[in-house]
Scaffold this motif. Structure first.
Motif, PDB file in Angstrom:
ATOM      1  N   ASP A  55      10.729  48.120 134.464  1.00  0.00           N
ATOM      2  CA  ASP A  55       9.592  47.200 134.585  1.00  0.00           C
ATOM      3  C   ASP A  55       8.417  47.643 133.724  1.00  0.00           C
ATOM      4  OD1 ASP A  55      11.026  45.643 136.322  1.00  0.00           O
ATOM      5  OD2 ASP A  55      10.156  46.537 138.138  1.00  0.00           O
ATOM      6  N   ASP A  56       8.167  48.962 133.677  1.00  0.00           N
ATOM      7  CA  ASP A  56       7.029  49.480 132.908  1.00  0.00           C
ATOM      8  C   ASP A  56       7.204  49.271 131.410  1.00  0.00           C
ATOM      9  OD1 ASP A  56       5.539  50.191 135.019  1.00  0.00           O
ATOM     10  OD2 ASP A  56       5.710  52.361 134.773  1.00  0.00           O
ATOM     11  N   LEU A  57       8.448  49.097 130.969  1.00  0.00           N
ATOM     12  CA  LEU A  57       8.687  48.793 129.560  1.00  0.00           C
ATOM     13  C   LEU A  57       8.561  47.290 129.323  1.00  0.00           C
ATOM     14  CD1 LEU A  57       9.470  49.486 126.696  1.00  0.00           C
ATOM     15  CD2 LEU A  57      11.861  49.583 127.415  1.00  0.00           C
ATOM     16  N   ARG A  58       9.164  46.505 130.222  1.00  0.00           N
ATOM     17  CA  ARG A  58       9.111  45.047 130.071  1.00  0.00           C
ATOM     18  C   ARG A  58       7.658  44.547 130.018  1.00  0.00           C
ATOM     19  NH1 ARG A  58      12.065  44.050 133.853  1.00  0.00           N
ATOM     20  NH2 ARG A  58      14.031  43.615 132.796  1.00  0.00           N
ATOM     21  N   SER A  59       6.797  45.179 130.829  1.00  0.00           N
ATOM     22  CA  SER A  59       5.400  44.734 130.894  1.00  0.00           C
ATOM     23  C   SER A  59       4.634  45.005 129.604  1.00  0.00           C
ATOM     24  CB  SER A  59       4.681  45.442 132.057  1.00  0.00           C
ATOM     25  OG  SER A  59       4.575  46.837 131.813  1.00  0.00           O
ATOM     26  N   GLN A  60       5.201  45.839 128.719  1.00  0.00           N
ATOM     27  CA  GLN A  60       4.493  46.195 127.482  1.00  0.00           C
ATOM     28  C   GLN A  60       4.910  45.337 126.293  1.00  0.00           C
ATOM     29  OE1 GLN A  60       3.634  50.567 126.884  1.00  0.00           O
ATOM     30  NE2 GLN A  60       5.144  50.787 128.520  1.00  0.00           N
ATOM     31  N   ILE A  61       5.956  44.533 126.452  1.00  0.00           N
ATOM     32  CA  ILE A  61       6.456  43.761 125.308  1.00  0.00           C
ATOM     33  C   ILE A  61       5.433  42.718 124.854  1.00  0.00           C
ATOM     34  CG2 ILE A  61       8.204  42.116 124.561  1.00  0.00           C
ATOM     35  CD1 ILE A  61      10.206  43.616 126.330  1.00  0.00           C
ATOM     36  N   ALA A  62       4.901  41.932 125.804  1.00  0.00           N
ATOM     37  CA  ALA A  62       3.958  40.861 125.427  1.00  0.00           C
ATOM     38  C   ALA A  62       2.704  41.422 124.744  1.00  0.00           C
ATOM     39  CB  ALA A  62       3.588  40.022 126.654  1.00  0.00           C
ATOM     40  N   PRO A  63       2.037  42.437 125.320  1.00  0.00           N
ATOM     41  CA  PRO A  63       0.858  42.971 124.615  1.00  0.00           C
ATOM     42  C   PRO A  63       1.190  43.579 123.250  1.00  0.00           C
ATOM     43  CG  PRO A  63       1.344  44.271 126.604  1.00  0.00           C
ATOM     44  CD  PRO A  63       2.178  43.045 126.665  1.00  0.00           C
ATOM     45  N   SER A  65      12.720  50.881 108.542  1.00  0.00           N
ATOM     46  CA  SER A  65      12.199  51.883 109.478  1.00  0.00           C
ATOM     47  C   SER A  65      12.943  51.765 110.800  1.00  0.00           C
ATOM     48  CB  SER A  65      10.697  51.668 109.697  1.00  0.00           C
ATOM     49  OG  SER A  65      10.188  52.642 110.578  1.00  0.00           O
ATOM     50  N   THR A  66      13.773  52.762 111.088  1.00  0.00           N
ATOM     51  CA  THR A  66      14.627  52.700 112.277  1.00  0.00           C
ATOM     52  C   THR A  66      15.081  54.095 112.662  1.00  0.00           C
ATOM     53  OG1 THR A  66      16.636  51.714 113.207  1.00  0.00           O
ATOM     54  CG2 THR A  66      16.742  52.414 110.916  1.00  0.00           C
ATOM     55  N   PRO A 125       7.029  49.024  98.769  1.00  0.00           N
ATOM     56  CA  PRO A 125       8.349  48.530  99.170  1.00  0.00           C
ATOM     57  C   PRO A 125       8.220  47.414 100.198  1.00  0.00           C
ATOM     58  CG  PRO A 125       7.823  50.500 100.423  1.00  0.00           C
ATOM     59  CD  PRO A 125       6.681  50.288  99.444  1.00  0.00           C
ATOM     60  N   LEU A 126       9.228  46.572 100.289  1.00  0.00           N
ATOM     61  CA  LEU A 126       9.373  45.672 101.426  1.00  0.00           C
ATOM     62  C   LEU A 126       9.752  46.543 102.622  1.00  0.00           C
ATOM     63  CD1 LEU A 126       9.962  43.013 103.006  1.00  0.00           C
ATOM     64  CD2 LEU A 126      12.249  43.067 101.961  1.00  0.00           C
ATOM     65  N   ILE A 127       8.993  46.458 103.693  1.00  0.00           N
ATOM     66  CA  ILE A 127       9.277  47.285 104.866  1.00  0.00           C
ATOM     67  C   ILE A 127       9.814  46.406 105.989  1.00  0.00           C
ATOM     68  CG2 ILE A 127       8.285  48.765 106.660  1.00  0.00           C
ATOM     69  CD1 ILE A 127       6.387  49.887 104.634  1.00  0.00           C
ATOM     70  N   LEU A 128      10.970  46.809 106.529  1.00  0.00           N
ATOM     71  CA  LEU A 128      11.580  46.108 107.659  1.00  0.00           C
ATOM     72  C   LEU A 128      11.633  47.076 108.831  1.00  0.00           C
ATOM     73  CD1 LEU A 128      14.532  44.435 105.694  1.00  0.00           C
ATOM     74  CD2 LEU A 128      12.312  43.411 106.302  1.00  0.00           C
ATOM     75  N   VAL A 129      10.971  46.735 109.911  1.00  0.00           N
ATOM     76  CA  VAL A 129      10.827  47.646 111.043  1.00  0.00           C
ATOM     77  C   VAL A 129      11.720  47.203 112.199  1.00  0.00           C
ATOM     78  CG1 VAL A 129       9.224  48.630 112.737  1.00  0.00           C
ATOM     79  CG2 VAL A 129       8.440  48.159 110.399  1.00  0.00           C
ATOM     80  N   ASP A 130      12.546  48.120 112.666  1.00  0.00           N
ATOM     81  CA  ASP A 130      13.406  47.872 113.835  1.00  0.00           C
ATOM     82  C   ASP A 130      12.554  48.056 115.089  1.00  0.00           C
ATOM     83  OD1 ASP A 130      15.326  47.757 115.780  1.00  0.00           O
ATOM     84  OD2 ASP A 130      16.611  49.324 114.946  1.00  0.00           O
ATOM     85  N   GLY A 131      11.847  47.002 115.461  1.00  0.00           N
ATOM     86  CA  GLY A 131      10.892  47.084 116.567  1.00  0.00           C
ATOM     87  C   GLY A 131      11.528  47.463 117.888  1.00  0.00           C
ATOM     88  N   SER A 132      12.720  46.931 118.160  1.00  0.00           N
ATOM     89  CA  SER A 132      13.384  47.216 119.441  1.00  0.00           C
ATOM     90  C   SER A 132      13.741  48.693 119.558  1.00  0.00           C
ATOM     91  CB  SER A 132      14.639  46.356 119.584  1.00  0.00           C
ATOM     92  OG  SER A 132      14.293  45.001 119.683  1.00  0.00           O
ATOM     93  N   SER A 133      14.230  49.269 118.465  1.00  0.00           N
ATOM     94  CA  SER A 133      14.591  50.687 118.472  1.00  0.00           C
ATOM     95  C   SER A 133      13.373  51.548 118.792  1.00  0.00           C
ATOM     96  CB  SER A 133      15.180  51.083 117.115  1.00  0.00           C
ATOM     97  OG  SER A 133      15.256  52.486 116.979  1.00  0.00           O
ATOM     98  N   TYR A 134      12.256  51.274 118.117  1.00  0.00           N
ATOM     99  CA  TYR A 134      11.062  52.085 118.315  1.00  0.00           C
ATOM    100  C   TYR A 134      10.413  51.841 119.674  1.00  0.00           C
ATOM    101  CZ  TYR A 134      11.181  54.041 113.666  1.00  0.00           C
ATOM    102  OH  TYR A 134      11.557  54.735 112.560  1.00  0.00           O
ATOM    103  N   LEU A 135      10.546  50.622 120.183  1.00  0.00           N
ATOM    104  CA  LEU A 135       9.968  50.319 121.485  1.00  0.00           C
ATOM    105  C   LEU A 135      10.566  51.223 122.567  1.00  0.00           C
ATOM    106  CD1 LEU A 135       8.152  48.415 123.193  1.00  0.00           C
ATOM    107  CD2 LEU A 135      10.154  46.945 123.463  1.00  0.00           C
ATOM    108  N   VAL A 170      10.882  43.423 113.502  1.00  0.00           N
ATOM    109  CA  VAL A 170      11.977  42.613 114.050  1.00  0.00           C
ATOM    110  C   VAL A 170      12.369  43.127 115.429  1.00  0.00           C
ATOM    111  CG1 VAL A 170      14.260  41.662 113.576  1.00  0.00           C
ATOM    112  CG2 VAL A 170      12.783  42.335 111.666  1.00  0.00           C
ATOM    113  N   PHE A 171      12.503  42.210 116.372  1.00  0.00           N
ATOM    114  CA  PHE A 171      12.884  42.557 117.742  1.00  0.00           C
ATOM    115  C   PHE A 171      14.147  41.798 118.147  1.00  0.00           C
ATOM    116  CE2 PHE A 171       8.392  43.566 117.689  1.00  0.00           C
ATOM    117  CZ  PHE A 171       8.321  44.731 118.452  1.00  0.00           C
ATOM    118  N   ASP A 172      14.907  42.380 119.078  1.00  0.00           N
ATOM    119  CA  ASP A 172      16.022  41.662 119.685  1.00  0.00           C
ATOM    120  C   ASP A 172      15.480  40.501 120.502  1.00  0.00           C
ATOM    121  OD1 ASP A 172      17.944  43.466 118.734  1.00  0.00           O
ATOM    122  OD2 ASP A 172      17.709  44.783 120.470  1.00  0.00           O
ATOM    123  N   ALA A 173      16.229  39.410 120.515  1.00  0.00           N
ATOM    124  CA  ALA A 173      15.884  38.281 121.388  1.00  0.00           C
ATOM    125  C   ALA A 173      16.407  38.580 122.793  1.00  0.00           C
ATOM    126  CB  ALA A 173      16.477  37.000 120.849  1.00  0.00           C
TER     127      ALA A 173
END
Length: 918
Positions: A86-94, A135-136, A8-18, A61-64
């Motif tokens: 802050d501990d969540l924000r610091s994990q977005i880039a990696p 995936s959400t 299947p084509l998989i579309l992942v709601d990255g922001s939700s899972y983050l 896919v992530f929210d802008a």
């Protein structure tokens, strides 16, 4: 559950899972104290999806960062959400780095949300007939489901097509927007129609059809006939614009301008060097090893752990169903010649006292197992061997010390065999306990979880073969074609888990000793205690229930008087409104969603200044006593034995303490009159007495031993009242001059420091200024410098090695000891200080139980029976005429359970009930 098409084509709601991964345990950090748990959780999920569905096309896919068109429509949209930690924000880039290094397309578009991007791609693909899996964990996405689009929530492993959406929400995908618009969404601050909740929204949509129809003819809702329907037309008219706005806000945009189409979302080759750098920085050791060895993940299950574990070999299984005498004889021969066999029982219930034996499974080597069905009784069930004859044939194996046995939670199986007259002997290993001793906090210790974690194998689940809920079958009702592979797999996987875990445990001599000398022999002891049970006085409990009901009613009336209105004392939402809107109490703490908290610790603090929270706390306490004990205990009396039988859990508490359930004996309060009265209902049968023996100040004595503080060692050596001795030191008075209040405060200091209590916590407990509490602590450490040094050394050792140990070698791993989040790190430090004492106390009581059980078996003739273990206390039934001499022996055995540099002291009492004896 619907099936998912291949590739299947998989579309992942990255922001939700983050967000979900950030708040879900374990809260991982690397050696620098940097938070890594959210990254780990999302990547873990992505690896599972890739392994499970082998897609060629995917997008994460992530929210802008910017505001979206919905904020322009409605300024309050998501305005209530707190800023990102802050501990969540610091994990977005990696996280983004790793996703790109894995070769996965990553999309984030300004001005719209991830939902809108996913919606656009999904609609585009669906029009072309391409199977799409979103995936959400976001319910809003249900509006996108159609014949080609399904949702998967990897946290719960649930898949939803159109039928499942309707079953879950009550309406199909085509009405999800209407559903959300009517009832609103607090998470997104979508207003909805005032006073309309889930049930009303469903009634309106079922009866009328859609928001559009409701707006066109508001009067139509009256004919639906739900409560409040007559007032609804006016409400719809008055709030028509808000309802239209809510509909727009809830609608996922499906025409976002994209740079390409779904066909461009091909998975690219991985960037090996970048993955090595990312995994190295995050300290994801196993994933790093995979990349270095050029090994791809073998299965979704293998991504469950961050431990470096060898990839499991593929094992061809041979499972047999034993239905003939000849087969059984062959297996008895095989079992008799084996050194170690895995064994498991299948039954009709998890309650060991009520469960009926249905069958037995065996395994002798990895992949080779058999199931012996004995009591499957569904319609057209095949002829099975006679249970009595089969068990007699198996008796020499089951009751012999050879072959040795391994099982998963064998304490349960011991009881099941006891129910049919078999005394299981030769118990040598238990995989649940091997896992628990190896690392008590690494995972749950159930078989399915361990199989995933250590073997990369997904077991057949019981729900797969038995169904769910009220219609779930018991094992005897399950057809053999389905039941036999499940049962045989249990034995097979148990053996394989043992073969994986034991070599690792054996390498650590202290851990192997904890397993062999404490946990393993305790299995038989606990099984005997459980089956023995305890008598209770049901009439007395019924009387107490009536009295508690009267007290609860009086407390409710007091609460209503103070509040000036009636309300539900157990409703957090109503308390929030009452406390913080009507009465104007200060907000002490907020929930993760930003609402004022009414949790117990908040009520305790508010109760210092306001009477209503104090009444609610008392009400909660009494209501819990009533529902958990005085109402429930009489219903738990076993019809055969006339006794209540608890279940003890060896692999629950991280520190090694035992816990119990059904009933939970550990939580009966002893500091309140009502709690003590419940103990009065635990009674001795005629001609016997209750003997209760517990350790005196065991954790303080362990502290003296571990810290080697001269002041503490001297106080215990001289047999002084330790709290009075501490009071003399802290308050600078002679021992004889210590007042009752000074002793009380010194006791709070003694026990508070064991649990890592701060000056703030001590001040709250004693209701004194914080600076005064700090003075107590400073003075204490000045008088007992060895304790301060022990605490400082323990914190440092824990940070260096990642765990602390008990006196007997049991380990408590502390994954958050280097966490950048100060609260989590400090909690880990408090655990590091307390765990060696609490864990050593747990080990000592276990050694005492084993020692006392051996004495009872060898040297007594039924004059004494162990019936309960609660914290540092052992409870017995004893012959009345032998009670005093038995008391002396029990106390002696308990005192001799460990050799410390201070005397272990066990004290005991005798009475007609538990309260009298204690």
């Amino acid at each position: 559950m619907p099936t998912v098409a291949n590739n299947p084509l998989i579309l992942v709601d990255g922001s939700s899972y983050l967000y979900r991964a950030f708040y879900a345990p374990p809260h991982l950090t690397n050696s620098k104290g940097e938070a890594t748990g959210a990254v780990y959780g999302v990547v873990n999920m992505l690896r599972s999806l890739l392994s499970r569905y082998q897609p060629s096309h995917i997008a994460v896919v992530f929210d802008a960062k910017s505001k979206t068109f919905r904020n322009d429509m409605y300024s309050e949209y998501k305005a209530q959400r707190p800023p990102m930690p802050d501990d969540l924000r610091s994990q977005i880039a990696p996280l983004h780095r790793i996703i790109k290094a894995l070769g996965l397309p990553l999309i984030s578009i300004e001005g719209v949300e991830a939902d809108d991007v996913i919606g656009t791609i999904a609609r585009q693909a669906s029009k072309e007939g391409r199977a799409t899996l979103i995936s959400t964990g976001d319910k809003d996405m249900a509006q996108l489901v159609d014949e080609h689009v399904t949702l998967i929530n990897t946290m719960t492993d649930t898949i939803m097509g159109p039928d499942e959406v309707k079953a879950k929400f009550g309406v199909g995908p085509e009405l999800i927007i209407d559903f959300l618009a009517l009832m609103g969404d607090k998470a997104d601050n979508i207003p909805g129609l005032p006073g309309v909740g889930e049930k009303t929204a469903l009634a309106m949509l079922t009866g009328v059809g859609s928001v559009e129809k409701l707006l066109a003819d508001p009067q139509a809702v009256v004919d639906v006939g739900f409560r409040g329907a007559k007032t609804m037309p006016a409400k719809i008219k008055d709030n028509a614009e808000m309802l239209k706005l809510s509909y727009e806000l809830a609608t996922i945009k499906t025409d976002v301008e994209l740079e390409g189409t779904w066909q461009d979302l091909l998975i690219k080759p991985q960037d090996r060097d970048e993955l090595i750098a990312c995994y190295g920085e995050m300290e994801f050791k196993r994933w790093l090893a995979e990349v270095l060895d050029n090994k791809a993940p073998k299965s979704a299950a293998q991504v469950q752990s961050d431990e470096v574990i060898e990839a499991p070999e593929t094992i061809e299984v041979q499972y047999e169903t034993i239905l003939s005498e000849a087969q059984l004889d062959d297996w008895i021969n095989t079992l008799s010649n084996a050194e170690l066999i895995a064994i498991d029982t299948e039954t009709t219930s998890l309650n060991y006292m009520d469960a009926k034996l249905v069958g037995i499974s065996f395994a002798v080597e990895a992949g080779k197992a058999a199931y012996l069905p004995l009591a499957h009784d569904y319609l057209d069930a095949p002829q099975q061997l006679d249970m009595t004859k089969a068990l007699e044939k198996l008796r020499p194996i089951l009751e012999g010390n050879k072959p040795e046995k391994v099982g998963q939670n064998l304490k349960y199986d011991i009881s099941i065999f006891a129910n049919v007259g078999i005394t299981l002997q030769g118990v040598r290993f238990d995989t649940m306990l091997e896992s628990y001793v190896f690392n008590s906090v690494a995972s749950r210790h159930d078989m399915d979880g361990l199989a995933l974690k250590y073997l990369g194998h997904k077991n057949i689940s019981f729900e797969e073969i038995a169904g769910k809920g009220a219609k779930q079958l018991t094992f005897n009702q399950i057809e053999l074609e389905t039941a036999a592979p499940y049962a045989a797999e249990d034995a097979d996987i148990t053996l394989r888990l043992h073969q994986h875990l034991w070599p690792r445990l054996e390498k650590e001599a202290e851990l192997a000793s904890v397993f062999n000398e404490l946990e393993l022999p305790l299995i038989q002891v606990l099984s005997h205690i459980e089956r023995q049970g305890v008598y209770i006085d049901s009439m007395l409990l019924s009387q107490q229930s009536d009295e508690l009901a009267q007290k609860l009613d009086l407390l409710e009336q007091k609460a209503y008087e103070i509040a000036g209105e009636k309300f539900n004392l157990a409703s957090p939402k109503q308390l929030q409104v009452l406390f913080f809107e009507k009465l104007g109490y200060p907000i002490i703490k907020k929930t993760p969603k930003g609402a004022p908290s009414t949790a117990e610790e908040v009520l305790i603090e508010l109760a210092l200044d306001y009477p209503l929270p104090k009444i609610i706390l008392e009400h909660r306490s009494l209501a819990k006593l009533k529902s958990t004990y005085t109402d429930k205990l009489p219903l738990m009396v076993n019809s055969t034995t006339g006794r209540v039988h608890t279940s003890y859990h060896q692999a629950n508490a991280a520190t090694g303490r035992l816990s119990s359930s059904d009933p939970n004996l550990q939580n009966i309060p002893i500091r309140t009159e009502e709690g003590r009265r419940i103990r009065q209902a635990f009674i001795a049968p005629e001609g016997r007495k209750i003997l209760a023996a517990d350790y005196s100040q065991i954790e303080l004595r362990i502290m003296a031993h571990l810290s080697q503080d001269k002041g503490l060692l001297t106080a215990f050596a001289e047999g002084k009242d330790i709290h009075k001795a501490t009071a003399a030191e802290v308050f600078g008075v002679h021992f004889e001059e210590v007042t009752t209040e000074q002793r009380r405060r010194a006791k709070a200091v003694n026990f508070g420091l064991i649990y890592g209590m701060s000056a703030f916590g001590l001040a709250k407990q004693l209701d004194i200024p914080r600076n005064e509490a700090q003075t107590y602590i400073d003075t204490y450490f000045a008088r007992y410098p060895g304790v301060l040094k022990y605490m400082e050394d323990t914190r440092a050792d824990a940070a260096e090695q990642g765990y602390v140990s008990t006196l007997f070698g049991r380990r408590l791993y502390l994954p958050e000891i280097k966490d950048r989040n100060a609260m989590r790190r400090q909690a880990a430090e408090r655990a590091a200080i307390n765990a060696p004492m609490q864990g050593t106390a747990a080990d000592i009581i276990k050694k005492a139980m084993i020692s006392v059980a051996q004495w009872i078996k060898q040297d007594t003739q039924g004059e004494i029976t162990m019936i309960m273990q609660v914290h540092d206390e052992l409870v017995f039934e004893v012959d009345a005429d032998k009670a005093e001499q038995l008391k002396v022996k029990v106390c002696q055995l308990m005192a001799d359970a460990a050799k410390l540099d201070v005397t272990l002291l066990a004290e005991a009492g005798i009475g007609d009930n538990w309260d009298q004896a204690h």
